[in-house]
Design an enzyme around this catalytic site. Structure first.
Site, PDB file in Angstrom:
ATOM      1  N   ASP A 330       0.871  -1.166   0.000  1.00 19.11           N
ATOM      2  CA  ASP A 330       0.000   0.000   0.000  1.00 19.11           C
ATOM      3  C   ASP A 330       0.916   1.226   0.000  1.00 19.11           C
ATOM      4  OD1 ASP A 330      -2.350   1.695   0.502  1.00 19.11           O
ATOM      5  OD2 ASP A 330      -1.446   1.942   2.476  1.00 19.11           O
ATOM      6  N   ASP A 526      -1.053  -0.719   6.183  1.00 19.48           N
ATOM      7  CA  ASP A 526      -1.074  -0.069   7.487  1.00 19.48           C
ATOM      8  C   ASP A 526      -1.966  -0.786   8.489  1.00 19.48           C
ATOM      9  OD1 ASP A 526      -3.624   0.580   6.731  1.00 19.48           O
ATOM     10  OD2 ASP A 526      -3.230   2.702   6.404  1.00 19.48           O
ATOM     11  N   ASP A 530      -6.351  -1.503   4.964  1.00 18.70           N
ATOM     12  CA  ASP A 530      -5.929  -2.612   4.110  1.00 18.70           C
ATOM     13  C   ASP A 530      -6.219  -3.983   4.717  1.00 18.70           C
ATOM     14  OD1 ASP A 530      -4.730  -0.854   2.148  1.00 18.70           O
ATOM     15  OD2 ASP A 530      -3.187  -0.479   3.645  1.00 18.70           O
TER      16      ASP A 530
END
Length: 631
Positions: A330, A526, A530
């Protein structure tokens, strides 16, 4: 490391047994036989009574084919054929091996135990302005805690008053202290080092960081690696097989002698030879070197990771780390800092300086809590821009804000705002977030805001490539130009931009379908937005796990201090651990099968059997301990 009471007791028992054994050897040469036999039996019972007892209990319960059964049968058989020194020696050295095993396990558990000790025993809660010491489980959300220097923070919360430095080493592996003050969040398990803090509790004990971590560590042992499961299955078939082979090794030659060769005189001396050979075979065949060292190696690897602030939920994830060839990231908050910063100011009206522009923009944005507004105000503060007063501020939803500053009407917002006010928008960079400053008539200038990469991000990704990761993929909701710039800056192999949370799961599915063989896909996020992708990937790694419930729940591995550099360290620890496991398997099986062959043809005695069993086990255990020392 200090010995536990149990280990001290075992060591004393082994030493006493060795002394009695030495006396028996002396007595055997110079004293009447019954006395020497009694000494050998005494030495045997001192060292081996617990093994015999466990074998008896397992026999009653139907679980007889383990190392206790093998040792008991082999040593009693040695006594039966008159090999008293060998029988006692086998038991003594077996117990020495067991002692090394327990010591190694104790040492391997120490780093995990240190982590378990982060759990505070007491919370100092303020009720009716009086301090009361209660169990952390009894404190309710919203209550106030007082934490003195040297005390552990018992529950997650926000500092109401006081300032201090806190030690997060037990959670993150980092020795540097973290300065905190009023309004800062603190998490359970850290140690308050300097000042007195008053903290408002935000989570009950069961939902606190320390409780989640303890649950994670306690359950880590239940998720076995594929190699561990193989060894368990192997031992289940291997042990009965070697017992049958030992029986045949004794029975077949005796049957051949008595019935087929039809020896006139039953040769007891020859029977003793075959019985001794079978007992030797049993001692050699004990699978403890494998059964002990393989899980211990994985446990040591998990312990080494925890010392460095990397929490791995099971040895299966540790083993799978070695197979990772694709790492998916991410962007925001993982590869980048997760907060906007003004990277460029561009003036279109030269009557305004950059400081004047920022001052006006900050005056209008000062009342907003939007991340972009925070970034503009922070930039103005850093440049010591003259503080200006704004009035008649109006929030223009989806566009920005407007208001008066020193009698002049200004607008701060996006390109859509300029279009709404019929103001021409200038050409700008295609990456980042642009915030314009305009009057009613024209655009004065704009500032470019970017989410800067983390300081260690590029080095961390380079180290992953060196560790064998072929593909580095970035998923982000940002526009394509912003993603492209970040990818080029960091050395990302490929990227996918403009994604919603659901799109990230779909992209991850596509990546998973493209992998070949037993390769693994790692996802790093994180741990909050996610969570679906963390759960879907082969291995989910949560960055910024410190205080994040979603990270601890959804991820398979949690990096407690948000350091991307820990990713390559985790892979190095995994590679070292798996290499040690393979070394132990090859060494244990190679030596055992070789000596078993020698025993079957009568070329290996009980002393070589002791080495093949206890010696190999000790070597495997010592080798397994190396997994703890990964740096």
């Amino acid at each position: 490391m200090k010995l536990t009471k149990k280990l001290k007791k075992d060591l004393i028992r082994i030493c006493v047994g060795m002394v009695v054994f030495a006396i028996a050897l002396v007595v055997e040469e110079h004293v009447w036989f019954p006395v020497s036999l009694a000494c050998f039996i005494a030495a045997y019972l001192v060292t081996g009574i617990d093994v015999v007892t466990r074998a008896g209990k397992n026999l009653v319960s139907g679980h007889m084919l383990d190392e206790n059964f093998l040792m008991t049968i082999a040593t009693i058989g040695a006594f039966a054929v008159g090999e008293y020194p060998e029988a006692v020696a086998v038991m003594i050295f077996y117990q020495v091996g067991e002692f090394f095993q327990k010591y190694a396990v104790s040492k391997a558990r120490k780093s995990i135990k240190d982590l378990m000790e982060i759990c505070p025993e007491m919370a100092r809660v303020i009720r009716e302005e009086e301090e009361a010491e209660v169990a952390p489980e009894e404190v309710r959300v919203g209550e106030r805690l007082r934490i003195y220097p040297g005390e552990k923070i018992p529950l997650d919360g926000v500092i109401l008053s006081g300032a201090s430095s806190i030690d997060t080493k037990a959670l993150t592996g980092e020795s540097a202290l973290r300065d905190v003050g009023c309004g800062d969040e603190v998490i359970s398990g850290c140690i308050n080092m300097t000042g007195v803090l008053e903290v408002e509790v935000k989570k009950e004990f069961g939902e606190s960081t320390v409780s989640k971590i303890l649950e994670l560590v306690e359950n880590a042992g239940s998720k076995k690696a594929e190699t561990e499961r193989f060894i368990t299955r192997f031992a289940r078939w291997y042990t009965p097989l070697v017992v049958i082979m030992a029986v045949l090794l004794f029975v077949l030659p005796v049957v051949w002698q008595a019935w087929i060769v039809k020896t006139a005189v039953f040769e007891w001396a020859l029977v003793k030879v075959y019985l001794y050979r079978a007992m030797t075979f049993l001692v050699i065949s004990c699978p403890c070197a494998l059964v002990i060292s393989v899980p211990m190696s994985f446990f040591g690897g998990i312990g080494a990771a925890s010392k460095n602030g990397i929490l791995i939920k099971g040895s299966n994830y540790l083993e799978n780390l070695v197979k990772v060839k694709t790492a998916v990231f991410d962007k925001t908050g993982t590869l980048t800092q997760g907060s906007f910063q003004v990277s460029k100011l561009h003036r279109l009206d030269t009557q305004y300086s950059e400081e004047q522009m920022l001052g006006v923009m900050a005056a209008l944005e000062n009342c907003s809590n939007h991340p972009i507004a925070d970034a503009v105000c922070l930039a103005a503060k850093k440049r010591d821009c003259v503080e200006r007063k704004a009035s008649d501020i109006k929030e223009l939803a989806g566009f920005g804000v407007g208001g008066e500053v020193e009698g002049q009407t200004y607008y701060v917002g996006n390109a859509a705002l300029l279009k709404e006010k019929n103001i021409d928008a200038p050409e700008t960079e295609k990456y980042g977030t642009v915030v314009y400053l305009a009057t009613k008539e024209k655009c004065i200038g704009y500032c470019l805001l970017e989410d800067e990469p983390k300081a260690e991000a590029k080095d961390a990704l380079e180290s992953l490539k060196k560790a064998g990761i072929r593909e580095l993929v970035m998923l982000t909701g940002d526009r394509r130009e912003t993603a492209e710039k970040a990818a080029k800056t960091l050395g990302i192999t490929s990227y996918h931009a403009g994604l919603l949370p659901g799109d990230k799961v779909e992209k991850t599915e596509e990546i998973l379908q493209k992998k070949s063989g037993d390769e693994m896909v790692l996802f790093v996020g994180d741990g909050i937005n996610d969570a679906p992708v963390l759960a879907r990937a082969d291995i989910g790694v949560a960055m910024g796990g410190l205080g994040s419930d979603a990270a601890i729940e959804a991820a398979d591995i949690v990096i407690m201090d948000d350091s991307l550099l820990k990713l390559s360290l985790a892979i190095k620890i995994a590679k070292k651990t798996v290499a040690i496991v393979k070394q132990n398997i090859v060494m244990a099986l190679g030596i055992k099968f070789l000596v078993l062959l020698f025993a079957a043809i009568g070329m290996a005695g009980m002393w070589l059997a002791i080495f093949a069993d206890v010696g190999v086990a000790v070597l495997a255990i010592l080798n397994a301990l190396r997994a703890l020392n990964a740096r």
